[in-house]
Design a protein around this motif. Structure first.
Motif, mmCIF file in Angstrom:
data_model
loop_
_atom_site.group_PDB
_atom_site.id
_atom_site.type_symbol
_atom_site.label_atom_id
_atom_site.label_comp_id
_atom_site.label_asym_id
_atom_site.label_seq_id
_atom_site.Cartn_x
_atom_site.Cartn_y
_atom_site.Cartn_z
ATOM 1 N N UNK A 52 1.002 -1.038 0.023
ATOM 2 C CA UNK A 52 -0.114 -0.137 0.037
ATOM 3 C C UNK A 52 0.928 1.316 0.016
ATOM 4 N N UNK A 53 0.558 2.227 -0.898
ATOM 5 C CA UNK A 53 1.718 3.393 -1.196
ATOM 6 C C UNK A 53 0.865 4.618 -1.039
ATOM 7 N N UNK A 54 1.602 5.636 -0.613
ATOM 8 C CA UNK A 54 0.718 6.752 -0.768
ATOM 9 C C UNK A 54 1.245 7.626 -1.774
ATOM 10 N N UNK A 55 1.014 8.864 -1.834
ATOM 11 C CA UNK A 55 1.443 9.517 -3.122
ATOM 12 C C UNK A 55 2.793 9.638 -3.423
ATOM 13 N N UNK A 56 3.350 9.342 -4.202
ATOM 14 C CA UNK A 56 4.941 9.536 -4.562
ATOM 15 C C UNK A 56 5.693 8.280 -4.373
ATOM 16 N N UNK A 57 4.793 7.116 -3.727
ATOM 17 C CA UNK A 57 5.507 6.040 -3.346
ATOM 18 C C UNK A 57 5.918 4.910 -4.578
ATOM 19 N N UNK A 58 5.394 5.410 -5.548
ATOM 20 C CA UNK A 58 5.344 4.310 -6.437
ATOM 21 C C UNK A 58 6.888 3.623 -6.778
ATOM 22 N N UNK A 59 7.828 4.469 -6.836
ATOM 23 C CA UNK A 59 8.966 3.942 -7.114
ATOM 24 C C UNK A 59 9.365 2.765 -6.027
ATOM 25 N N UNK A 60 9.182 3.068 -4.777
ATOM 26 C CA UNK A 60 9.502 2.350 -3.504
ATOM 27 C C UNK A 60 8.838 0.964 -3.912
ATOM 28 N N UNK A 61 7.279 1.234 -4.180
ATOM 29 C CA UNK A 61 6.516 0.043 -4.390
ATOM 30 C C UNK A 61 7.001 -0.887 -5.388
ATOM 31 N N UNK A 62 7.575 -0.375 -6.718
ATOM 32 C CA UNK A 62 8.012 -1.347 -7.665
ATOM 33 C C UNK A 62 9.431 -1.910 -7.296
ATOM 34 N N UNK A 63 10.190 -1.219 -6.574
ATOM 35 C CA UNK A 63 11.356 -1.959 -5.787
ATOM 36 C C UNK A 63 10.759 -2.821 -5.054
ATOM 37 N N UNK A 64 9.680 -2.865 -4.438
ATOM 38 C CA UNK A 64 9.341 -3.977 -3.289
ATOM 39 C C UNK A 64 8.811 -4.921 -4.025
ATOM 40 N N UNK A 65 8.187 -4.688 -5.314
ATOM 41 C CA UNK A 65 7.793 -6.062 -6.191
ATOM 42 C C UNK A 65 9.040 -6.763 -6.605
ATOM 43 N N UNK A 66 10.009 -6.228 -7.081
ATOM 44 C CA UNK A 66 11.201 -6.713 -7.474
ATOM 45 C C UNK A 66 11.910 -7.613 -6.320
ATOM 46 N N UNK A 67 11.495 -7.296 -5.154
ATOM 47 C CA UNK A 67 12.243 -8.003 -3.894
ATOM 48 C C UNK A 67 11.181 -9.178 -3.512
ATOM 49 N N UNK A 68 10.000 -9.317 -4.009
ATOM 50 C CA UNK A 68 9.119 -10.272 -3.623
ATOM 51 C C UNK A 68 7.756 -9.886 -3.203
#
Length: 370
Positions: free
Chosen positions: A82-98
């Protein structure tokens, strides 16, 4: 889709947690809540969940750290960030980590139909289920390879040993015809045993179970030992096999049996793919703190377009010149995996011109830390 699914929501906002609890419960999910990263890790350690909705920004341990802690012991639970505004880059990083997906909080509009929200959760659950099924399939395949090849190897070894005793005339003298037939059978059983061993090694590699038994190893002695078997093969095809070793021993921290397997494979390959009467060479040198083996021949060579594919599973070089040469197509893959397990590399060089042949180069570090 969510009936009886156990879901953990992790968010420091009580409003978000209450909203998600009510929404998911309406669709049959059993929902539990955590307000911090540490609380989430404790709950994940105690129980099993089908789905975790995990906030990226938490007051103590961030969502990425919670995800890492979960994935260290659990590869089956689906995780949606779950990401707030501006957290998309971190969210996609999380996807790459599992993680299996992410949802922006602004899309959780109160009073909407939530079609996209539930679609994203269903996709995450299906994605994780697919990964788990793929892993289980790989484990079943590895178990199958090991079971079949182990069951084949024992009787094949017994056949080979019995034939060896006969050729040594342990049970009485043989006439010329009997000896010829027994030697043919012995050669066939030796080939079968070699194929079985290749499949066993491939099963270990495919399942990630290749292990090295390292010790201080004299690499010159490895070459000399390999020479005893391969020289007999080369002589049978009227080929000249020469060995070029340094004056002083080269010692490496390595698995002697596995390195002998590398040399046996490369030299046997060179013998198979070089016409009768050809020349083959094996050289060992030390270059820049690396041990370097070179196995070369003057055979038909390999088309340059095929060199890059040599070390892949089941690869066989196409062409009329190699038709009828038998093998599993696994030998060079096994060579590559053993070299890389030692921290080294294996490469091939050939211009594809008949008579120029091919050269395989294995580089291995000598240091203990390899």
């Amino acid at each position: 889709m969510f009936s009886n699914k156990r879901v953990l929501t992790v968010d420091d906002s009580p409003t978000i947690r209450t909203f998600l609890h009510g929404l998911l419960s309406l669709h049959g999910a059993q929902v539990e809540e955590a307000g911090s990263g540490r609380e989430a890790l404790e709950m994940l350690a105690k129980g099993k969940y089908d789905l975790v909705l995990l906030d990226l920004l938490l007051p103590d341990v961030d969502g990425i750290q919670v995800l890492r802690g979960l994935r260290e012991r659990d590869g089956e639970t689906a995780v949606v960030m779950l990401t707030g505004m501006g957290g998309i880059k971190s969210a996609t990083t999380a996807v790459s980590r599992g993680a299996d997906g992410y949802i922006e909080k602004q899309d959780l509009s109160f009073g909407g139909d939530f079609t996209e929200f539930f679609y994203a959760l269903e996709q995450a659950l299906e994605h994780r289920a697919g990964l788990v099924a793929q892993k289980q399939l790989q484990e079943v395949k590895a178990d199958f390879y090991s079971m079949v090849t182990h069951d084949l190897r024992n009787p094949t070894s017994a056949v080979w040993l019995s034939l060896q005793l006969l050729t040594e005339e342990s049970t009485g003298p043989l006439n010329a015809d009997q000896r010829e037939l027994i030697e043919l059978a012995q050669g066939a059983s030796q080939k079968l045993l070699s194929l079985i061993n290749d499949y066993l090694d491939f099963a270990k590699i495919d399942a990630g179970y290749l292990r090295l038994d390292r010790s201080e190893t004299n690499l010159c002695a490895i070459v000399e030992e390999s020479a005893r078997l391969t020289s007999i093969q080369a002589n049978a095809r009227h080929q000249t096999l020469t060995f070029d070793l340094p004056e002083k021993p080269i010692v490496a921290f390595a698995d002697a049996e596995r390195l002998k397997q590398v040399l046996d494979n490369l030299i046997s390959n060179a013998i198979k793919y070089t016409p009768e009467g050809g020349h083959l060479g094996v050289q060992l040198r030390m270059e820049n703190d690396m041990a370097v083996f070179r196995v070369s021949d003057d055979g038909n060579g390999i088309p340059p377009t095929q060199v890059g594919s040599l070390f892949t599973k089941y690869h066989r070089v196409p062409g009329q010149a190699v038709r009828g040469i038998r093998g599993t197509g696994l030998g060079l893959l096994i060579v590559k995996e053993i070299a890389e397990a030692h921290g080294g590399t294996v490469t091939a060089e050939s211009d594809g011109i008949a008579g120029h042949g091919t050269q395989f180069i294995v580089r291995l570090p000598l240091a203990h830390e390899a």
